[in-house]
Design a protein around this motif. Structure first.
Motif, PDB file in Angstrom:
ATOM      1  N   GLU A 174      -4.679 -14.193   2.192  1.00  0.00           N
ATOM      2  CA  GLU A 174      -3.643 -15.635   3.169  1.00  0.00           C
ATOM      3  C   GLU A 174      -4.832 -14.544   4.826  1.00  0.00           C
ATOM      4  N   LYS A 175      -4.533 -13.580   4.747  1.00  0.00           N
ATOM      5  CA  LYS A 175      -5.865 -13.345   6.096  1.00  0.00           C
ATOM      6  C   LYS A 175      -6.757 -13.136   6.610  1.00  0.00           C
ATOM      7  N   MET A 176      -7.146 -13.626   5.473  1.00  0.00           N
ATOM      8  CA  MET A 176      -8.691 -14.354   5.326  1.00  0.00           C
ATOM      9  C   MET A 176      -9.686 -15.055   5.745  1.00  0.00           C
ATOM     10  N   GLU A 177      -8.314 -16.272   5.403  1.00  0.00           N
ATOM     11  CA  GLU A 177      -8.337 -17.861   5.507  1.00  0.00           C
ATOM     12  C   GLU A 177      -8.078 -18.190   6.547  1.00  0.00           C
ATOM     13  N   LYS A 178      -6.933 -17.455   7.330  1.00  0.00           N
ATOM     14  CA  LYS A 178      -7.065 -17.671   8.669  1.00  0.00           C
ATOM     15  C   LYS A 178      -8.260 -17.570   9.273  1.00  0.00           C
ATOM     16  N   GLY A 179      -9.634 -16.966   9.483  1.00  0.00           N
ATOM     17  CA  GLY A 179     -10.238 -16.741   9.687  1.00  0.00           C
ATOM     18  C   GLY A 179     -10.403 -15.378  11.027  1.00  0.00           C
ATOM     19  N   HIS A 180     -11.180 -16.122  12.237  1.00  0.00           N
ATOM     20  CA  HIS A 180     -11.114 -14.966  13.112  1.00  0.00           C
ATOM     21  C   HIS A 180     -11.257 -13.981  13.980  1.00  0.00           C
ATOM     22  N   ALA A 181     -11.656 -13.128  12.308  1.00  0.00           N
ATOM     23  CA  ALA A 181     -11.926 -12.048  12.021  1.00  0.00           C
ATOM     24  C   ALA A 181     -12.170 -11.208  13.002  1.00  0.00           C
ATOM     25  N   ARG A 182     -11.639  -9.379  13.192  1.00  0.00           N
ATOM     26  CA  ARG A 182     -12.400  -8.844  13.843  1.00  0.00           C
ATOM     27  C   ARG A 182     -12.235  -7.788  13.035  1.00  0.00           C
ATOM     28  N   GLY A 183     -13.668  -7.637  12.289  1.00  0.00           N
ATOM     29  CA  GLY A 183     -14.172  -6.370  10.916  1.00  0.00           C
ATOM     30  C   GLY A 183     -13.600  -7.095   9.510  1.00  0.00           C
ATOM     31  N   LYS A 184     -12.969  -6.044   9.315  1.00  0.00           N
ATOM     32  CA  LYS A 184     -13.196  -6.003   8.063  1.00  0.00           C
ATOM     33  C   LYS A 184     -11.768  -6.097   7.366  1.00  0.00           C
ATOM     34  N   THR A 185     -11.413  -7.212   6.117  1.00  0.00           N
ATOM     35  CA  THR A 185      -9.668  -6.808   5.112  1.00  0.00           C
ATOM     36  C   THR A 185     -10.250  -5.857   4.581  1.00  0.00           C
ATOM     37  N   VAL A 186      -9.360  -5.017   4.108  1.00  0.00           N
ATOM     38  CA  VAL A 186      -9.911  -3.990   2.617  1.00  0.00           C
ATOM     39  C   VAL A 186      -8.222  -4.080   2.327  1.00  0.00           C
ATOM     40  N   VAL A 187      -8.790  -3.558   0.920  1.00  0.00           N
ATOM     41  CA  VAL A 187      -7.399  -3.115  -0.445  1.00  0.00           C
ATOM     42  C   VAL A 187      -7.437  -1.685  -0.912  1.00  0.00           C
ATOM     43  N   GLN A 188      -6.829  -1.202  -0.639  1.00  0.00           N
ATOM     44  CA  GLN A 188      -6.546   0.145  -1.398  1.00  0.00           C
ATOM     45  C   GLN A 188      -6.526  -0.106  -3.175  1.00  0.00           C
ATOM     46  N   ILE A 189      -7.132   0.493  -3.933  1.00  0.00           N
ATOM     47  CA  ILE A 189      -6.940   0.356  -4.646  1.00  0.00           C
ATOM     48  C   ILE A 189      -5.550   1.294  -5.718  1.00  0.00           C
ATOM     49  N   SER A 190      -6.194   2.327  -4.877  1.00  0.00           N
ATOM     50  CA  SER A 190      -5.869   3.802  -5.357  1.00  0.00           C
ATOM     51  C   SER A 190      -5.996   4.520  -4.592  1.00  0.00           C
ATOM     52  N   GLN A 191      -5.744   5.577  -4.742  1.00  0.00           N
ATOM     53  CA  GLN A 191      -5.753   7.209  -3.518  1.00  0.00           C
ATOM     54  C   GLN A 191      -7.119   7.993  -3.848  1.00  0.00           C
TER      55      GLN A 191
END
Length: 400
Positions: A380-397
């Motif tokens: 949802e964050k990605m679809e809004k656009g106007h990013a300043r850098g990257k969106t990252v998902v932490q999968i594991s420690q």
């Protein structure tokens, strides 16, 4: 074989099948055998079973565990996964015809065989197992990679990749920071170096214009060009100007203040333009290049995937070839070069990028981090656009 020998043979097979799963572990140049308490066949992952909006994302604990099919492959335990606009597009079916051909060149499998599909083009993690021909990596190595869009992605606990697609992770970055770089780095490198002809020895004093500088590719391209001594002008919104100048941009043009072609036309002409925007920029952008000096316009917004999705593989490729040839010839007579840039996965490229990162010339730009359970929110964050850098998902420690 006698009847008694046959019984002994069957009994031996029975006991072997009941024994613990055998895993291969590399120690030095030898491959020893160690036993595991259980054999993994499934893993947690976010998948899609059809193309659509965010509703098609589904979390499962029963995704198929990746398998090494070729001796140059490695299995990576994913610590962090980076998202890119292409993940949102692929969720909606973008490029499905082309990518299906790449996954199944002989068209042996049925339509829809790519499902369940795992998205995620960036990965930073730890090598868990190596194929027999892998020499440059060992188990427990920390690595990063840009995953080709025709392969299963990084929104899962494990992923399998070719050894020539991965690289050792920069020592100065955490896994979350590292997951923000590979895909945009490979894309920017392919556009600026492979297509645009730039290099660290041929960039000093070159004037580069980046259209759309605040996204992932733009923020990386700014840093790379500045590290090589180039002059960078970018288009962005007014509230992103300070951010991009902090990355090294020499001059910014605010697209919210009006048509950017007017203030850009008043500047000294450019040696290369990297277009992350598309649309009608081709109409005026090539006029900003220095004529008859080898100047290039490289756009990352091409109709290649759309053509093949709409017209099929053969007709789509013919239409694409005709389009790029027509545009290239049209602008060549005006003294400038028109090119299309494409993502190209490459471990050796990431080796070069790693050296620049560890030397402090490039830093990761992470806009927001989400947990593994928040993948739909990340999209949802990605679809809004106007990013300043990257969106990252932490999968594991992190760690080994």
């Amino acid at each position: 074989m006698s009847s008694s020998g046959y019984l002994v043979h069957r009994r031996l097979l029975f006991h072997l099948c009941k024994s613990p799963c055998v895993l291969k572990r590399r120690v030095g140049q030898q491959r020893l055998l160690s036993t595991s308490g259980r054999c993994r066949t499934i893993m947690p992952a976010w998948v899609i079973d059809k193309y659509g909006n965010n509703d098609v994302l589904r979390f499962t604990r029963n995704a198929s565990f990746p398998v090494i099919h070729y001796p140059n492959e490695v299995i990576i335990k994913v610590v962090a996964a980076g998202l890119n606009p292409i993940d949102v597009s692929m969720r909606g079916g973008y490029g499905s015809s082309t990518l299906s051909m790449k996954r199944d060149p002989l068209n042996i499998k049925q339509s829809g065989s790519e499902f369940p599909l795992i998205l995620g083009r960036d990965v930073s993690g730890v090598v868990m197992e190596c194929g027999l021909d892998v020499k440059y990596f060992r188990e427990r190595d920390e690595v990063w990679a840009a995953i080709p869009p025709w392969k299963q992605g990084s929104l899962a606990e494990f992923v399998v990749l070719s050894a020539n697609e991965i690289s050792h992770k920069p020592k100065t970055l955490s896994h979350i920071e590292a997951a923000a770089i590979p895909y945009v780095a490979a894309t920017a490198w392919s556009a600026l170096v492979n297509t645009g002809g730039l290099s660290k020895d041929k960039c000093a004093n070159k004037r580069i214009l980046i259209l759309g500088g605040s996204g992932g590719v733009g923020t990386f391209a700014i840093q790379m060009v500045k590290a090589w001594g180039g002059h960078v002008t970018v288009t962005c919104s007014q509230n992103a100007e300070r951010f991009l100048k902090g990355l090294g941009a020499d001059h910014t043009v605010d697209y919210t203040a009006g048509p950017v072609e007017e203030p850009l036309s008043q500047l000294e002409k450019f040696d290369l333009i990297l277009d992350n925007i598309g649309g009608d920029t081709e109409r005026w952008a090539l006029g900003l290049l220095k004529p008859w000096s080898g100047a290039k316009y490289v756009t990352l917004v091409t109709p290649f995937m759309q053509n093949t999705d709409l017209l099929g593989i053969a007709d789509g490729m013919m239409q694409t070839a005709a389009t790029v040839a027509t545009k290239a010839l049209k602008h060549l007579v005006k003294g400038v070069h028109y090119r299309w840039g494409f993502f190209s996965p490459s471990g050796p490229t990431l080796d070069e990028i790693r050296e620049m990162v560890d030397a402090g010339k490039i830093r990761a730009v992470v806009e927001e981090t989400f947990s593994f359970s928040q993948v739909p929110q990340a999209f949802e964050k990605m679809e809004k656009g106007h990013a300043r850098g990257k969106t990252v998902v932490q999968i594991s420690q992190g760690g080994t």
